[in-house]
Write an enzyme that holds these catalytic residues in place. Structure first.
Site, short mmCIF file in Angstrom:
data_model
loop_
_atom_site.label_atom_id
_atom_site.label_comp_id
_atom_site.label_asym_id
_atom_site.label_seq_id
_atom_site.Cartn_x
_atom_site.Cartn_y
_atom_site.Cartn_z
N MET A 1 -12.22 4.00 0.22
CA MET A 1 -12.81 4.22 1.54
C MET A 1 -13.51 5.56 1.49
SD MET A 1 -9.59 2.77 3.68
CE MET A 1 -8.52 2.97 2.27
N HIS B 1 -8.64 0.77 -3.43
CA HIS B 1 -9.51 0.53 -2.29
C HIS B 1 -10.20 1.85 -1.93
CE1 HIS B 1 -9.56 -0.61 2.31
NE2 HIS B 1 -10.77 -0.52 1.79
N SER C 1 0.85 -1.19 0.00
CA SER C 1 0.00 0.00 0.00
C SER C 1 0.88 1.24 0.00
CB SER C 1 -0.89 0.01 1.25
OG SER C 1 -1.41 1.33 1.42
N ASP D 1 -4.96 3.32 -1.45
CA ASP D 1 -5.96 3.63 -0.43
C ASP D 1 -6.53 5.03 -0.59
OD1 ASP D 1 -6.07 1.28 1.26
OD2 ASP D 1 -3.96 1.69 1.69
N MET E 1 -9.10 7.81 0.56
CA MET E 1 -9.87 8.18 1.76
C MET E 1 -10.45 9.58 1.59
SD MET E 1 -7.17 6.93 4.63
CE MET E 1 -6.53 5.26 4.65
N ASP F 1 -6.34 -6.67 4.76
CA ASP F 1 -5.76 -5.33 4.75
C ASP F 1 -5.75 -4.75 6.16
OD1 ASP F 1 -4.99 -2.75 4.15
OD2 ASP F 1 -6.68 -2.31 2.84
N MET G 1 -11.17 -6.28 6.18
CA MET G 1 -10.39 -5.27 6.89
C MET G 1 -10.00 -5.83 8.25
SD MET G 1 -9.92 -2.70 4.95
CE MET G 1 -8.96 -1.84 6.20
N HIS H 1 -1.41 -1.47 -4.11
CA HIS H 1 -2.66 -1.17 -3.41
C HIS H 1 -2.78 0.34 -3.17
CE1 HIS H 1 -6.03 -2.33 -0.75
NE2 HIS H 1 -5.60 -1.37 0.07
C1 DX5 Z 1 -6.20 1.14 6.15
C2 DX5 Z 1 -5.80 0.98 4.70
C3 DX5 Z 1 -4.68 0.03 4.54
C4 DX5 Z 1 -3.42 0.48 5.19
C5 DX5 Z 1 -2.62 -0.72 5.53
O1 DX5 Z 1 -7.11 2.14 6.27
O2 DX5 Z 1 -6.88 0.46 3.95
O3 DX5 Z 1 -4.45 -0.38 3.21
O4 DX5 Z 1 -2.68 1.35 4.41
O5 DX5 Z 1 -1.54 -0.27 6.23
P1 DX5 Z 1 -0.71 -1.14 7.24
O6 DX5 Z 1 -0.22 -2.34 6.46
O7 DX5 Z 1 0.35 -0.21 7.64
O8 DX5 Z 1 -1.64 -1.56 8.34
ZN ZN Z 2 -6.46 -0.60 1.83
#
Ligand code: DX5
Ligand code: ZN
Length: 220
Positions: free
Chosen positions: A69, A67, A9, A36, A38, A176, A138, A34
């Site tokens: 979110m 992903h 990620s 993320d 947000m 994840d 998750m 990956h």
């Molecule tokens: C969490 C994200 C993850 C995160 C994982 O909100 O969806 O993808 O970046 O990070 P680590 O591996 O550091 O927990």
């Molecule tokens: Zn993620």
């Protein structure tokens, strides 16, 4: 047996050196990247959007695993697909019309993923499993990198793995949150075949070595 894949990620990467960081991930044998996304609404943090993904698309030929979110992801599916996402994962908790959302993602030519938060049971996905390509468990509450793995996620992985085996064996089972050298073995043993890792990869002094170690740990 599905191929074991490591999906670093970039949330934990050094964005001032994004190009190099992704090259290091490739060197270590990363399978997917990956991403993320947000929105500061569905989760209490803001990261990046389609613009950064478009940039990353130019840097690597690896599949981009996006992903989302975000609340109301339907509004942005086309933009994320056009930016170069190969998989688009939405949250069950953010989609009142999940069946329609998944159909739209596939219509756009991407793999359709569904993520569930720690407090959401796997069973909510039973009716929809045949419509999805990837199921994401998750193992932390989404929003931040570097959090601790929630142990009951292992039971959810086992349950999801059984559901997939029964109904649609081709579905990827992704995990994840808090995946590191300690948890990689247990999550793979519980059935996960795609391991997302942010801090454990980009927080390590050697990105390629960290990826190789995770793969080794996952193999048991
Ligand atoms: C969490 C994200 C993850 C995160 C994982 O909100 O969806 O993808 O970046 O990070 P680590 O591996 O550091 O927990
Ligand atoms: Zn993620």
């Amino acid at each position: 047996m599905k191929k074991l894949m490591i999906a670093p990620s970039v949330l934990s990467a050094d964005f001032a050196h994004l190009h190099e960081q992704i090259e290091l991930a490739e060197e270590g044998g990363a399978d997917w990247i990956h991403l993320d996304v947000m929105d500061g609404h569905f989760v209490p943090n803001i990261s990046f959007g389609p613009g950064i993904i478009r940039t990353i698309r130019k840097i690597t030929t690896l599949p981009l695993d996006t992903h989302l979110m975000i609340s109301d992801p339907d509004r942005y599916l086309e933009q994320f697909r056009e930016a170069g996402s190969d998989t688009i994962t939405v949250h069950y908790e953010a989609c009142p019309h999940l069946h329609r959302t998944l159909a739209r993602i596939r219509e756009l030519g991407a793999r359709a993923g569904v993520a569930i938060n720690p407090a959401t049971p796997v069973s909510v996905l039973t009716p929809i499993i045949t419509e999805i390509d990837l199921l994401l468990i998750m193992s932390v509450n989404p929003g931040f990198g570097g959090q601790s793995f929630i142990p009951f996620s292992l039971d959810k992985l086992r349950e999801a793995s059984a559901l997939i085996a029964r109904q649609k064996p081709g579905v990827h089972l992704e995990v994840d949150g808090g995946v590191d050298t300690r948890t990689a073995g247990p999550v793979a043993a519980a059935g996960a075949n795609v391991l997302v890792a942010g801090h454990a990869v980009f927080g390590s002094p050697s990105v390629p070595e960290a990826i190789r170690t995770l793969r080794k740990q996952a193999a048991g």
